[in-house]
Write a protein that holds these residues in place. Structure first.
Motif: not given
Ligand code: SF4
Ligand code: SF4
Length: 316
Positions: A32, A34, A49, A71
């Motif tokens: 998590r 991000c 996501l 992302l």
């Molecule tokens: S978007 Fe990337 S950082 Fe966010 S939970 Fe998914 S893999 Fe993890």
């Protein structure tokens, strides 16, 4: 006064591929970073996501921490690098400071470790990151993150030998010159090998930029591709230092049953099947240390270690 919303990046600058998200690939993933880094609460992970478009202000901070490229930002970094290469002491700014910058990204919050390393080792002289409008911007939360990333890279001594990167937070720190009126300087830069290498550093192939979204597709994230290209241009000693920060070594314990489950779950193709009866082959240049293979193996047979020989810890 201008509407501040028009002076930040927008959700459109974010490239979201939810199928790459570790939480979408493995329901027990607790990834998590991000959501933790987003200053606007725009990232939701429950149920998969998603980005709340009403909340996202395009600071791109999430793109600098996602380990698997779920992302990423859509800006053309190779073009940005080429523009900066045309002036001896370039300024990189954002959408708010474009009048006083030689090139721009929508927000400098998207400058990851890998981008900073690329800038440092592609440009001569000094590069100023133009943060003069940041304190008034809704995306000002990116300022400490950028300071922290630069400080960590500097402490790890991986910026040695490259251009000096300074964070300019006041107008007095900015000495802007428009390269388009300095043709002599431009052509001098054009002849330099630094410029030539900078222009190719991120010119990815069609295959590399193909953002297919099937779960089965293995893809190395853009940031890792960038890192691999930079390392290829560094001295062997500095290259080893950089790889010591980012490369991992995989260890299979005696519990490994050679089931190849980690090969299937790895999103980057860092693990590959040699033979059904053997432990998978590992390619450190494709691994982004996402840890999914470790979390996924029910036998606890996979371990990720630092590859060494670097004595520094990986920058946050
Ligand atoms: S978007 Fe990337 S950082 Fe966010 S939970 Fe998914 S893999 Fe993890
Ligand atoms: S080898 Fe493991 S840690 Fe590396 S990218 Fe693949 S799943 Fe992630």
């Amino acid at each position: 006064m201008a509407d501040s919303r028009t002076l930040t990046g927008s959700r459109d600058d974010l490239v979201v591929d939810a199928s790459r998200c570790l939480r979408m690939r493995f329901s027990e993933s607790s990834c998590r970073p991000c959501a933790d880094i987003c200053p606007h609460g725009a990232v939701t992970l429950d149920g998969g996501l998603a980005i709340e478009t009403e909340l996202c202000r395009g600071c791109l901070l999430c793109t600098a921490v996602c380990p698997v490229g779920a992302l990423e930002h859509g800006s053309d970094f190779s073009a940005c690098l080429a523009q900066l290469s045309r002036v001896p002491e370039p300024i990189l700014g954002c959408i708010r400071t474009k009048e006083y910058s030689n090139s721009t990204m929508t927000c400098l919050g998207g400058l990851s470790d890998e981008h900073l390393l690329a800038l440092c080792h592609s440009l001569p002289g000094e590069l100023a990151l133009n943060l003069t409008a940041c304190s008034e911007c809704p995306n000002s939360a990116m300022i400490p993150h950028l300071h922290q990333r630069l400080a960590a890279l500097s402490e790890a001594e991986v910026l040695e030998g490259g251009c000096r990167i300074v964070i300019a937070e006041s107008e007095a720190d900015i000495h802007f010159s428009d390269e388009s009126v300095d043709r002599r300087g431009f052509f001098k830069s054009l002849r330099s090998s630094l410029f030539q290498s900078a222009t190719v550093i991120l010119s990815g192939s069609k295959e590399q930029t193909d953002r297919r979204s099937e779960y089965a597709v293995k893809r190395v994230p853009v940031r890792r591709e960038l890192l691999n290209k930079i390392v290829g241009r560094l001295s062997p000693e500095l290259g080893r230092l950089v790889l010591g920060l980012y490369n991992r070594r995989i260890v299979f314990t005696d519990n490994c049953t050679t089931c190849q489950g980690c090969v299937a779950i790895c999103p980057t193709g860092a693990l590959q099947t040699e033979s059904q009866d053997e432990q998978p082959r590992f390619d450190p240049q494709r691994c982004t240390d996402c840890g999914l293979c470790v979390d996924f193996c029910i036998d606890g047979a996979v371990r990720l270690d630092s590859s060494g020989p670097c004595r520094a810890t990986k920058p946050a």
